[in-house]
Design an enzyme around this catalytic site. Structure first.
Site, PDB file in Angstrom:
ATOM      1  N   SER A 144       0.881  -1.161   0.058  1.00 56.06           N
ATOM      2  CA  SER A 144      -0.014  -0.162   0.155  1.00 56.06           C
ATOM      3  C   SER A 144       0.743   1.056   0.102  1.00 56.06           C
ATOM      4  CB  SER A 144      -1.012  -0.051   1.305  1.00 56.06           C
ATOM      5  OG  SER A 144      -1.570   1.372   1.187  1.00 56.06           O
ATOM      6  N   TYR A 158      -1.380  -0.143  10.199  1.00 53.97           N
ATOM      7  CA  TYR A 158      -1.580  -0.711   8.973  1.00 53.97           C
ATOM      8  C   TYR A 158      -0.349  -0.159   8.048  1.00 53.97           C
ATOM      9  CZ  TYR A 158      -3.600  -0.750   4.227  1.00 53.97           C
ATOM     10  OH  TYR A 158      -4.008  -1.324   2.737  1.00 53.97           O
TER      11      TYR A 158
HETATM   12  P1  NAP Z   1     -11.313  -5.566   0.617  1.00 56.77           P
HETATM   13  O1  NAP Z   1     -12.492  -5.272  -0.664  1.00 56.77           O
HETATM   14  O2  NAP Z   1     -11.903  -5.320   1.952  1.00 56.77           O
HETATM   15  O3  NAP Z   1     -11.186  -7.618   0.538  1.00 56.77           O
HETATM   16  C1  NAP Z   1     -10.571  -7.956   1.229  1.00 56.77           C
HETATM   17  C2  NAP Z   1     -10.375  -9.685   0.958  1.00 56.77           C
HETATM   18  O4  NAP Z   1      -9.416  -9.982   1.798  1.00 56.77           O
HETATM   19  C3  NAP Z   1     -11.747 -10.213   1.026  1.00 56.77           C
HETATM   20  O5  NAP Z   1     -11.771 -11.133  -0.156  1.00 56.77           O
HETATM   21  C4  NAP Z   1     -11.505 -10.750   2.238  1.00 56.77           C
HETATM   22  O6  NAP Z   1     -12.333 -12.211   2.396  1.00 56.77           O
HETATM   23  C5  NAP Z   1     -10.183 -11.070   2.406  1.00 56.77           C
HETATM   24  N1  NAP Z   1      -9.584 -11.397   3.791  1.00 56.77           N
HETATM   25  C6  NAP Z   1      -9.675 -10.515   4.707  1.00 56.77           C
HETATM   26  N2  NAP Z   1      -8.923 -10.905   5.816  1.00 56.77           N
HETATM   27  C7  NAP Z   1      -8.626 -12.172   5.588  1.00 56.77           C
HETATM   28  C8  NAP Z   1      -7.763 -13.236   6.257  1.00 56.77           C
HETATM   29  N3  NAP Z   1      -7.521 -13.214   7.567  1.00 56.77           N
HETATM   30  N4  NAP Z   1      -7.598 -14.332   5.434  1.00 56.77           N
HETATM   31  C9  NAP Z   1      -7.856 -14.598   4.213  1.00 56.77           C
HETATM   32  N5  NAP Z   1      -8.550 -13.578   3.376  1.00 56.77           N
HETATM   33  C10 NAP Z   1      -8.925 -12.303   4.195  1.00 56.77           C
HETATM   34  O7  NAP Z   1      -9.818  -5.283   0.371  1.00 56.77           O
HETATM   35  P2  NAP Z   1      -9.314  -4.688  -1.068  1.00 56.77           P
HETATM   36  O8  NAP Z   1      -9.416  -3.204  -0.849  1.00 56.77           O
HETATM   37  O9  NAP Z   1      -9.552  -5.421  -2.252  1.00 56.77           O
HETATM   38  O10 NAP Z   1      -7.789  -4.883  -0.393  1.00 56.77           O
HETATM   39  C11 NAP Z   1      -7.011  -5.779  -0.787  1.00 56.77           C
HETATM   40  C12 NAP Z   1      -5.420  -5.636  -0.740  1.00 56.77           C
HETATM   41  O11 NAP Z   1      -5.193  -4.382  -1.187  1.00 56.77           O
HETATM   42  C13 NAP Z   1      -5.391  -5.524   0.864  1.00 56.77           C
HETATM   43  O12 NAP Z   1      -3.994  -6.063   1.078  1.00 56.77           O
HETATM   44  C14 NAP Z   1      -5.087  -4.214   1.102  1.00 56.77           C
HETATM   45  O13 NAP Z   1      -4.557  -3.428   2.232  1.00 56.77           O
HETATM   46  C15 NAP Z   1      -4.483  -3.470  -0.343  1.00 56.77           C
HETATM   47  N6  NAP Z   1      -4.815  -2.167  -0.623  1.00 56.77           N
HETATM   48  C16 NAP Z   1      -5.972  -1.735  -0.709  1.00 56.77           C
HETATM   49  C17 NAP Z   1      -6.236  -0.460  -1.018  1.00 56.77           C
HETATM   50  C18 NAP Z   1      -7.644   0.299  -1.283  1.00 56.77           C
HETATM   51  O14 NAP Z   1      -7.602   1.541  -1.314  1.00 56.77           O
HETATM   52  N7  NAP Z   1      -8.606  -0.365  -1.445  1.00 56.77           N
HETATM   53  C19 NAP Z   1      -5.303   0.579  -1.168  1.00 56.77           C
HETATM   54  C20 NAP Z   1      -3.584  -0.097  -0.940  1.00 56.77           C
HETATM   55  C21 NAP Z   1      -3.596  -1.430  -0.621  1.00 56.77           C
HETATM   56  P3  NAP Z   1     -13.934 -12.215   2.865  1.00 56.77           P
HETATM   57  O15 NAP Z   1     -14.742 -11.761   1.371  1.00 56.77           O
HETATM   58  O16 NAP Z   1     -14.158 -13.323   3.223  1.00 56.77           O
HETATM   59  O17 NAP Z   1     -14.198 -11.172   4.067  1.00 56.77           O
END
Ligand code: NAP
Length: 249
Positions: A144, A158
């Site tokens: 991130s 985080y």
């Molecule tokens: P999201 O929409 O909240 O989706 C999270 C995903 O991770 C879901 O599939 C969830 O499963 C799964 N998950 C959560 N905890 C878990 C665990 N303990 N074991 C296995 N699976 C788990 O998040 P996202 O925005 O797509 O983020 C994905 C990645 O990108 C993360 O690492 C996040 O830090 C990074 N990121 C996101 C952003 C942003 O702005 N969105 C920016 C920078 C980095 P369930 O569906 O079963 O809950």
């Protein structure tokens, strides 16, 4: 030859779901991991299968060693090979200062975002490394931009967890570079997914948009394209790289 296979952690929603779908469209067979949202994972798998791809869903908490081991064994049983791992599963928490954070919060953050990434990478290396009899492969970690910005007043726990992901990426890349494995990371900025609502800030994307030089948020697909490139043979001489996809932030 059978198709290449990848495991996407947190592949049920958001960026992970986009990586799973795009990967399947590029011909990968995909294991879609999720933590609890079985329906969302099933939707991703159904979409992939209905468009002629191959996928299956697998529950598991990446921060639990037994779950991670079982997850990789399920991939072994189903696909018989592992060529790619995307360490995408990750969580945020409520907006808070460090002086308000409990040890339970800090432990959960590090357990899922850091130990989860390390455990999954460990299992992948045990299968992919030529020193373990494997055929090589590629690992992509989802970091991130918070690792660089620090997220003060919001969630520095985080941000620190993603800093650890960056360091793990560089170190592991060098550790296994001569064993056929490339390890890279994607560093997204503000991406339109449900993660912001899960941290109690459903309006975060709209609030932050103006801070991005491109004046817009990114999409999960835009991050997925970067991850897919790093996974692919097109990136054959890239390892230890961190590809920022943040609209210039
Ligand atoms: P999201 O929409 O909240 O989706 C999270 C995903 O991770 C879901 O599939 C969830 O499963 C799964 N998950 C959560 N905890 C878990 C665990 N303990 N074991 C296995 N699976 C788990 O998040 P996202 O925005 O797509 O983020 C994905 C990645 O990108 C993360 O690492 C996040 O830090 C990074 N990121 C996101 C952003 C942003 O702005 N969105 C920016 C920078 C980095 P369930 O569906 O079963 O809950």
């Amino acid at each position: 030859m059978s198709a290449k296979t990848m495991l996407v952690t947190g592949g049920s929603r958001g960026i992970g779901a986009a990586i799973a779908r795009l990967g399947a469209a590029a011909g990968w067979h995909v294991a879609v991991n999720y933590a609890s949202n079985e329906e969302a994972a099933a939707r991703v798998v159904d979409d992939i299968i209905s468009t002629g791809g191959e996928a299956f869903a697998i529950r598991g908490d990446v921060g639990e060693e037994a779950d991670v081991i079982a997850m990789f064994e399920a991939v072994d049983a189903r696909f018989g090979r592992l060529d790619g791992l995307v360490n995408n599963a990750g969580v945020v928490d409520r907006k808070a200062r460090l002086d308000e954070m409990s040890v339970e919060r800090l432990t959960r953050m590090m357990r899922i975002n850091v130990i989860g990434t390390a455990l999954c990478a460990r299992e992948a290396v045990r299968r992919m490394s030529t020193s373990h009899g494997g055929a090589g492969g590629a690992i992509v970690n989802i970091s991130s931009i918070a690792a660089v910005l620090g997220a003060p007043g919001e969630y520095i726990d985080y941000a620190a967890s993603k800093g650890a992901v960056d360091t793990l990426t560089v170190g592991l890349a060098r550790e296994v570079a001569a064993e056929g494995i490339r390890v890279n990371a994607v560093r997204p900025g503000i991406i339109d997914t449900e993660i912001h609502a899960s941290g109690g800030q459903p309006d975060r994307v709209a609030a932050m948009r103006g801070l991005v030089p491109m004046k817009r948020e990114g999409t999960a697909e835009e991050v997925a394209r970067a991850a897919l490139w790093l996974l692919s043979d097109e990136a054959s001489y890239s390892t230890g790289a961190i590809l920022t996809t943040s609209g210039g932030r």
